[in-house]
Design a protein around this motif. Structure first.
Motif, PDB file in Angstrom:
ATOM      1  N   ALA A  82     -24.317  24.313  76.142  1.00 36.20           N
ATOM      2  CA  ALA A  82     -22.863  24.436  76.070  1.00 36.20           C
ATOM      3  C   ALA A  82     -22.195  24.232  77.422  1.00 36.20           C
ATOM      4  N   THR A  83     -22.816  24.730  78.506  1.00 34.15           N
ATOM      5  CA  THR A  83     -22.243  24.600  79.848  1.00 34.15           C
ATOM      6  C   THR A  83     -23.300  24.080  80.813  1.00 34.15           C
ATOM      7  N   ALA A  84     -22.838  23.564  81.947  1.00 33.45           N
ATOM      8  CA  ALA A  84     -23.760  23.008  82.943  1.00 33.45           C
ATOM      9  C   ALA A  84     -24.632  24.089  83.568  1.00 33.45           C
ATOM     10  N   LYS A  85     -24.195  25.335  83.541  1.00 31.92           N
ATOM     11  CA  LYS A  85     -24.958  26.426  84.144  1.00 31.92           C
ATOM     12  C   LYS A  85     -26.138  26.859  83.278  1.00 31.92           C
ATOM     13  N   GLN A  86     -26.111  26.511  82.010  1.00 31.81           N
ATOM     14  CA  GLN A  86     -27.207  26.900  81.113  1.00 31.81           C
ATOM     15  C   GLN A  86     -28.406  25.967  81.283  1.00 31.81           C
ATOM     16  N   GLU A  87     -29.594  26.558  81.184  1.00 29.57           N
ATOM     17  CA  GLU A  87     -30.834  25.791  81.312  1.00 29.57           C
ATOM     18  C   GLU A  87     -31.247  25.234  79.947  1.00 29.57           C
TER      19      GLU A  87
END
Length: 229
Positions: free
Chosen positions: A188-193
């Motif tokens: 969902a977001t760039a911070k998620q792995e």
């Protein structure tokens, strides 16, 4: 008289042989018996430990139809009927190709998700000539979310691999560990792995002939980047 003595001696000799045979023959037969392994059965009573998979598989040529219900939090109040208003459902079929290998397919109302799975027994807990302390089963699955029509199939697909390791300590207690690797093609977001490593822990405690206590908990351990470091 001489004949009588000879007959008596012969009978005594035969009786001594019979006595020796009676004592040693069972031992000889036992030594010559083929050694066998005693495999542990029913480590768990089904293919699931609550929502997690167990080491068990569906028997050959058997088809299981499974309905899963999940509800919202109990503290959501009476207006939401304590979570019942927000139930999600999964319908699934699981089929045993052999006693050690099964496949399955399911559909969940969450994100209109379809899942495909396979399980194969690698080790069976046993005693005897082959002493194996645990049972081990490999599990793989692919999940496709179909609710978002703007995304392609690849972006909505994720994969899960598990090694299910269990031991039946007694007729009452069974425990299991599930090392798990999850990979998502899209987050969902760039911070998620995209890749996550987790550990599942489950168990079954038999309370009486008709009642048992089951528990399962998943724990996030590392992301893929942390594992490489």
């Amino acid at each position: 008289m001489k004949v009588f003595i000879q007959i008596s001696i012969a009978l005594l000799w035969l009786s001594s042989i019979a006595g020796w045979a009676q004592d040693d023959l069972p031992k000889m037969l036992e030594e010559n018996e083929p050694k066998t392994s005693n495999f542990t059965t029913a480590t768990f009573k089904g293919t699931r430990i609550i929502n997690g998979h167990s080491v068990e598989t569906v028997k050959k040529n058997h088809l299981d139809f499974i309905i899963h219900h999940r509800f919202d939090a109990l503290n959501s109040g009476a207006y939401n009927l304590y979570g019942l208003d927000y139930s999600t459902v999964r319908l699934g079929f699981e089929y045993g190709i052999t006693d050690q290998f099964m496949i399955g397919i399911g559909r969940s109302s969450v994100q209109k998700t379809y899942d495909f799975l396979a399980k194969a027994k690698l080790l069976r807990q046993s005693s005897g000539t082959r002493n194996v302390p645990v049972s081990a089963t490999a599990f793989v699955s692919a999940v496709i979310e179909t609710q978002d029509k703007t995304l392609g199939t690849q972006d909505q697909t994720s994969y899960c691999t598990q090694l299910l390791i269990a031991r039946k300590f007694s007729d009452k207690l069974s425990l299991q560990l599930n090392p798990t690797l999850l990979y998502r093609n899209r987050v969902a977001t760039a911070k998620q792995e995209r890749a996550l490593f987790a550990l599942g822990v489950g168990g079954r405690l038999k309370l009486n002939k008709r009642l048992s206590l089951n528990a399962y908990q998943g724990i996030l351990i590392k992301t893929w980047d942390e594992l490489r470091l």
